[in-house]
Scaffold this active site. Structure first.
Site, short mmCIF file in Angstrom:
data_model
loop_
_atom_site.label_atom_id
_atom_site.label_comp_id
_atom_site.label_asym_id
_atom_site.label_seq_id
_atom_site.Cartn_x
_atom_site.Cartn_y
_atom_site.Cartn_z
N SER A 1 0.84 -1.20 0.00
CA SER A 1 0.00 0.00 0.00
C SER A 1 0.87 1.24 0.00
CB SER A 1 -0.91 -0.03 1.23
OG SER A 1 -1.01 1.26 1.79
N LYS A 2 0.40 2.23 -0.73
CA LYS A 2 1.11 3.49 -0.88
C LYS A 2 1.43 4.12 0.48
CE LYS A 2 0.40 6.43 -4.88
NZ LYS A 2 -0.52 7.24 -5.64
N ARG A 3 0.50 3.91 1.41
CA ARG A 3 0.69 4.54 2.73
C ARG A 3 1.85 3.92 3.50
NH1 ARG A 3 -3.89 2.96 5.22
NH2 ARG A 3 -4.64 2.16 3.26
N ARG A 4 2.19 2.66 3.18
CA ARG A 4 3.23 2.00 3.98
C ARG A 4 4.55 1.83 3.24
NH1 ARG A 4 -1.38 -1.11 5.60
NH2 ARG A 4 -0.91 -2.56 3.92
N GLY A 5 4.70 2.49 2.11
CA GLY A 5 5.99 2.38 1.40
C GLY A 5 5.80 2.67 -0.06
#
Ligand code: GLU
Length: 469
Positions: A240-244
């Site tokens: 996910s974009k939020r985590r990497g």
């Protein structure tokens, strides 16, 4: 056997997801390793998302990764007429029908089914109604799906997946405004592009059963399917974009070489014995569907860095310079092309070992890119003491007369160290400070050889002045 044709069919989302890149790579390797074709289709039927920039992001990602495709790219949105033509063919063949049920009627059907505890799959009352009894009203075209028996997806990764046909509904092929649905578009495009192997994410496994209905109804051969498990992050969650970083461009900007990226992405969900580090030719020869794992691969940055480091070391200097020039351009790092060609190129041999990415490599090569007078950081400035300057005083005239070979430079420095009753280690610190302004640098002799006689001596003289002030 007929020619193998694979494809990547990304929907423009604004960026190229690393999962899409991996799927593209698998298809590319499969086709290229077998003398087949690898095609690109942009699935741009979602007008809102399919901006020219979003499409360009895909082209750019493919270009950077070196995944060249054959023929012109196909734009799905341009082919709506052809998709509708096939739906109408199916109508004529009696494999599809016009359904006049309204949204309210469908909702009511579902409501009643739910209340009775039956399946809520819509069963249209129009499936077997004669054309003569059709009203003059808007309709959708639905496929006449078999209601008994089963559909088996012979998946090359997942094995045989059996779906009971009574679990499949008569899906819509054409909406009431005459526009084709995505599921129809994919099948028609794959057929027209003569795709023989569909290698894609397993999030499309459910679609495969429904897409097979269309192939069967048209009497078309079903392609070989290989549904690849998605990529998870190191904690076992969907990337996910939020985590990497999830986009290809992110990794390009972080300075990972495309060759290392290809190697790593190939290993992400596929293996060939215990081979970890390999080049494109090996990957093309080895890649097969049998080697794709059934469980999701985990993205591991350390592994990526390790492979990228090995690729940087293995790349010849000319190719490496080319990649670096591109990297400077896309990452908007300040540079002069000429400087890179004249100053960085001769340094590559001594900075490409153990750099995990281009940023690290450029940092190691900083000594040759900076201009005099160089700035000395706090830690290295401490080396420039009186004794060091005195050593430089003896050293510079000797360097002046040196023929500038490694052996000679080594021997001169050894002698100076002996004269000052110390070892070369004690001379190396001040030399690093004077030549690079830092305490961690490539080897002193490599720096001297790269900088050349004039620049080396000038930096030593600068250091003398700096220490004096
Ligand atoms: N457009 C789909 C996606 O981006 C792929 C469809 C397919 O491969 O059949 O996920």
């Amino acid at each position: 056997m007929s020619e193998i044709v694979t494809r990547i069919a990304p929907s423009p989302t604004g960026y190229m997801h690393i999962g899409t890149a991996r799927t593209a790579l698998f298809n590319w390797l499969y086709a290229r390793g077998r003398g087949g074709k690898f095609l690109l289709r942009i699935e741009d039927t979602d007008e809102a998302r399919s901006t020219p920039e979003a499409t360009e992001a895909i082209f750019q990602g493919m270009r950077w990764l070196g995944l060249d495709f054959d023929d012109e790219p196909v734009h799905q949105a341009d082919r709506a007429e052809r998709h509708a033509e096939i739906a109408n063919d199916l109508l004529r063949k009696g494999q599809a029908y016009k359904c006049f049920a309204t949204q309210e009627e469908i909702a009511a059907f579902r409501e009643t089914a739910r209340a009775k505890g039956c399946s809520t799959l819509f069963r249209s009352p129009w499936r077997n109604v004669n054309e003569n009894d059709h009203p003059d009203a808007p309709y959708v075209v639905r496929i006449k799906a078999p209601q008994s028996g089963q559909t088996v997806i012979q998946d090359q990764v997942q094995g045989d997946i059996t779906i009971r046909n009574d679990q499949l509904d008569d899906m819509v092929l054409l909406r009431s405004d005459g526009t084709p649905v995505y599921m129809l578009a994919v099948v028609v495009d794959d057929f027209d592009m003569r795709v023989t192997h569909v290698i894609r994410g397993d999030d499309h496994l459910n679609n495969a059963a429904r897409q097979m209905l269309i192939y069967t109804a048209m009497g078309w051969p079903v392609p070989v399917y290989a549904h690849v498990p998605l990529i998870f992050d190191k904690d076992g969650r969907k990337l996910s974009k939020r985590r990497g970083a999830t986009s290809v461009e992110d990794y390009q900007k972080m300075g990972y070489p495309a060759s290392g990226m290809r190697n790593y992405l190939a290993r992400l969900g596929w293996s060939h014995g215990d081979a970890e580090f390999f080049n494109d030719e090996e990957a093309k020869n080895w890649f097969d569907l049998k080697g794709i794992g059934k469980s999701p691969a985990r993205f591991d940055l350390k592994k990526l860095e390790n492979l990228c480091g090995q690729h940087i070391t293995a790349t010849d200097d000319a190719a490496l310079l080319h990649d670096l020039l591109e990297f400077f351009a896309i990452s908007k790092l300040p540079h002069k092309q000429k400087d890179l060609e004249t100053k960085l190129a001769p340094a590559l041999y001594c900075v490409k070992d153990r750099a995990k990415n281009f940023l690290e490599l450029i940092d190691k090569a900083r000594f040759c890119l900076i201009n005099r007078p160089i700035f000395t950081d706090e830690k290295s400035a401490k080396y420039l003491n009186e004794r060091a300057i005195s050593m430089f005083k003896t050293l510079t005239p000797q360097l002046q007369n040196a023929s500038w070979t490694r052996e000679e430079l080594e021997s001169i420095c050894e002698t100076i160290a002996e004269t000052y009753e110390t070892n070369f280690g004690k001379l190396a610190g001040p030399l690093r400070a004077a030549l690079a302004g830092r305490s961690v640098t490539p080897s002193v002799f490599d720096m001297m050889l790269v900088l050349g006689k004039e620049e080396t001596i000038a930096r030593l003289l600068d250091a003398k002045c700096r220490a004096a002030t």
